[in-house]
Design a protein around this motif. Structure first.
Motif, PDB file in Angstrom:
ATOM      1  N   TYR A 244      -3.720  12.220   2.093  1.00 44.79           N
ATOM      2  CA  TYR A 244      -4.121  10.857   2.478  1.00 44.79           C
ATOM      3  C   TYR A 244      -5.543  10.905   3.040  1.00 44.79           C
ATOM      4  O   TYR A 244      -5.768  11.055   4.241  1.00 44.79           O
ATOM      5  CB  TYR A 244      -3.130  10.270   3.494  1.00 44.79           C
TER       6      TYR A 244
ATOM      7  N   ASN B   2      -3.720  -4.075   1.135  1.00 44.90           N
ATOM      8  CA  ASN B   2      -2.275  -4.359   1.086  1.00 44.90           C
ATOM      9  C   ASN B   2      -1.981  -5.816   0.722  1.00 44.90           C
ATOM     10  O   ASN B   2      -0.827  -6.181   0.505  1.00 44.90           O
ATOM     11  CB  ASN B   2      -1.600  -4.008   2.415  1.00 44.90           C
TER      12      ASN B   2
ATOM     13  N   TYR C 127      -0.282   8.732  -2.032  1.00 42.78           N
ATOM     14  CA  TYR C 127       0.872   7.881  -1.729  1.00 42.78           C
ATOM     15  C   TYR C 127       2.202   8.564  -2.065  1.00 42.78           C
ATOM     16  O   TYR C 127       3.253   7.908  -2.095  1.00 42.78           O
ATOM     17  CB  TYR C 127       0.723   6.536  -2.457  1.00 42.78           C
TER      18      TYR C 127
ATOM     19  N   GLU D 248       5.173  -2.259  -1.494  1.00 44.20           N
ATOM     20  CA  GLU D 248       3.776  -2.320  -1.013  1.00 44.20           C
ATOM     21  C   GLU D 248       2.796  -2.236  -2.173  1.00 44.20           C
ATOM     22  O   GLU D 248       3.050  -1.562  -3.174  1.00 44.20           O
ATOM     23  CB  GLU D 248       3.499  -1.152  -0.051  1.00 44.20           C
TER      24      GLU D 248
ATOM     25  N   SER E 183      -1.454  -1.348  -2.675  1.00 43.88           N
ATOM     26  CA  SER E 183      -2.707  -0.921  -2.030  1.00 43.88           C
ATOM     27  C   SER E 183      -3.802  -1.058  -3.080  1.00 43.88           C
ATOM     28  O   SER E 183      -3.998  -0.165  -3.906  1.00 43.88           O
ATOM     29  CB  SER E 183      -2.624   0.534  -1.570  1.00 43.88           C
TER      30      SER E 183
HETATM   31  C1  AVI Z   1      -2.124   0.442   6.122  1.00 45.43           C
HETATM   32  N1  AVI Z   1      -2.376   0.618   4.718  1.00 45.43           N
HETATM   33  C2  AVI Z   1      -3.774   0.407   4.387  1.00 45.43           C
HETATM   34  C3  AVI Z   1      -1.856   1.885   4.150  1.00 45.43           C
HETATM   35  C4  AVI Z   1      -2.265   2.003   2.665  1.00 45.43           C
HETATM   36  O1  AVI Z   1      -2.913   2.975   2.333  1.00 45.43           O
HETATM   37  O2  AVI Z   1      -1.969   1.095   1.895  1.00 45.43           O
HETATM   38  C5  AVI Z   1      -0.358   1.979   4.283  1.00 45.43           C
HETATM   39  C6  AVI Z   1       0.221   3.140   3.564  1.00 45.43           C
HETATM   40  N2  AVI Z   1       1.137   3.080   2.641  1.00 45.43           N
HETATM   41  C7  AVI Z   1       1.411   4.292   2.209  1.00 45.43           C
HETATM   42  N3  AVI Z   1       0.631   5.145   2.831  1.00 45.43           N
HETATM   43  C8  AVI Z   1      -0.114   4.448   3.702  1.00 45.43           C
END
Ligand code: AVI
Ligand code: SAH
Length: 326
Positions: A57, A165, A205, A279, A281
């Motif tokens: 990440y 997001n 991710y 989600e 991104s």
């Molecule tokens: C908070 N947000 C920007 C993170 C993203 O990268 O979308 C949340 C996240 N989802 C999975 N890993 C991190």
């Protein structure tokens, strides 16, 4: 035979009605979805902090690596800022870099949905900056939140690529609202993840240690704990996909068998391999993000790019001239 869920619901003293309504709505649609803001209870916020530390990440590490430089340049350009408003502040680590470079700032408004985590974060921040007036606001940054008065101009801060997001139409609505709140001439500093090799994105991710998997499953765990939902966590797998057309990573929970989720007195059927989309991104080129901002009345004043264009930070100024219905 499936047991009725009424019994379980009665055992939970307080049900968050908005959470329940959003879950029922999301599971009633096709494809099934759940809003990503519900990742963040205390455990979800802690899991997000762990995600920020995993090798794959790169977002947090990269933004932290550029923020001191950005903060110094902004201090020269905007020496009069009186109040900073952060949308989805998490552990408040990044704003500290801004505060160190802008000692004249006397107010910080910290907006986040994750109540306990937010209150702990602002307590720590207040101890570190005793002269700063820190106002925690527990709530959804997509809704208008009241801001305390300030003598100097306000600056919005939206780091972490949290704007990614949001679906483009929601990002535009968010930017428009913030512009109206901060007023003409107001500034917003936004962190935006860039479009890059899909292998790098997918790894970010779906980390090898499985923290992102836990984060994704936390949404189901919250449904069990807070809504009395009946489901078996082991019957769901974490899945990260890259959607080329929409330029975004999607997180899904894939059903490993034919099954039901029981919640709110209703049963929701999931076929084997059906997913719940949890989600998005979105990943932006600089130009695409500038176009989005412009469509909400914001002009780009400065863009900083990390090495190899891995991440971008945008300083925007609100010019208005765009009309949207709230
Ligand atoms: C908070 N947000 C920007 C993170 C993203 O990268 O979308 C949340 C996240 N989802 C999975 N890993 C991190
Ligand atoms: N700004 C921090 C945290 C980013 S993680 C950083 O850059 O490291 C996203 C944060 O936004 C989390 O703390 C989460 O609780 C919060 N959040 C997510 N959706 C939200 C919403 N709709 N309204 C308010 N806060 C939200």
């Amino acid at each position: 035979m499936i047991e009725p869920v009424i019994k379980d619901l009665c055992e939970h003293e307080v049900i968050d009605e908005a959470f329940l309504a959003d879950v029922v709505q999301g599971l009633s649609g096709w494809p099934k979805t759940l809003p990503c803001k519900y990742f963040y209870d205390q455990r979800g916020s802690e899991l997000f902090e762990q995600i920020c530390d995993v090798d794959e990440y790169y977002l947090t590490r990269t933004e932290m690596g550029m923020i001191d430089y950005v903060a110094r340049e902004m201090a020269q350009r905007l020496p009069h800022i009186g109040q900073i408003v952060e949308f989805g502040c998490g552990n408040c680590e990044k704003v500290q870099r801004l505060l160190d470079a802008h000692p004249q700032v006397d107010g910080f408004v910290a907006i986040d949905v994750s109540e306990t985590f937010l209150l702990e974060s602002v307590k720590n921040l207040s101890q570190r900056y005793p002269a700063l007036t820190v106002t925690p606001v527990v709530g959804d940054f997509m809704e208008a939140q009241p801001l305390p008065d300030t003598a100097g101009p306000r600056m919005g801060f939206f780091p972490g690529s949290t704007i990614g997001n949001l679906e483009a139409k929601d990002a535009r609505r968010f930017l428009y609202r913030v512009g109206r709140t901060l007023g003409e001439g107001g500034y917003l500093l936004v962190g935006v993840d860039t479009l890059k090799d899909r292998r790098i994105l997918l790894r970010a991710y779906d980390d090898a240690s499985g923290v992102t998997r836990e984060f994704n499953l936390n949404l189901l765990r919250r449904m069990q704990q807070e809504l009395g939902a009946e489901l078996t966590l082991e019957q769901f797998a974490h899945e990260a996909r890259f959607n080329e057309t929409k330029s975004r990573i999607e997180m899904h929970l894939r059903s490993l068998c034919d099954q039901f989720i029981a919640v709110g007195g209703k049963y929701f059927h999931l076929s084997k391999d059906e997913t719940i989309h949890t989600e998005n991104s979105h990943k932006y080129t600089v130009e695409r993000f500038q176009d989005l901002a412009a469509s909400a009345g914001w002009q780009s004043r400065r863009v900083w790019l990390a090495e190899d264009d891995m991440y971008s930070m945008h300083l925007l100024q609100y010019e208005g001239g765009v009309r949207m219905t709230d």
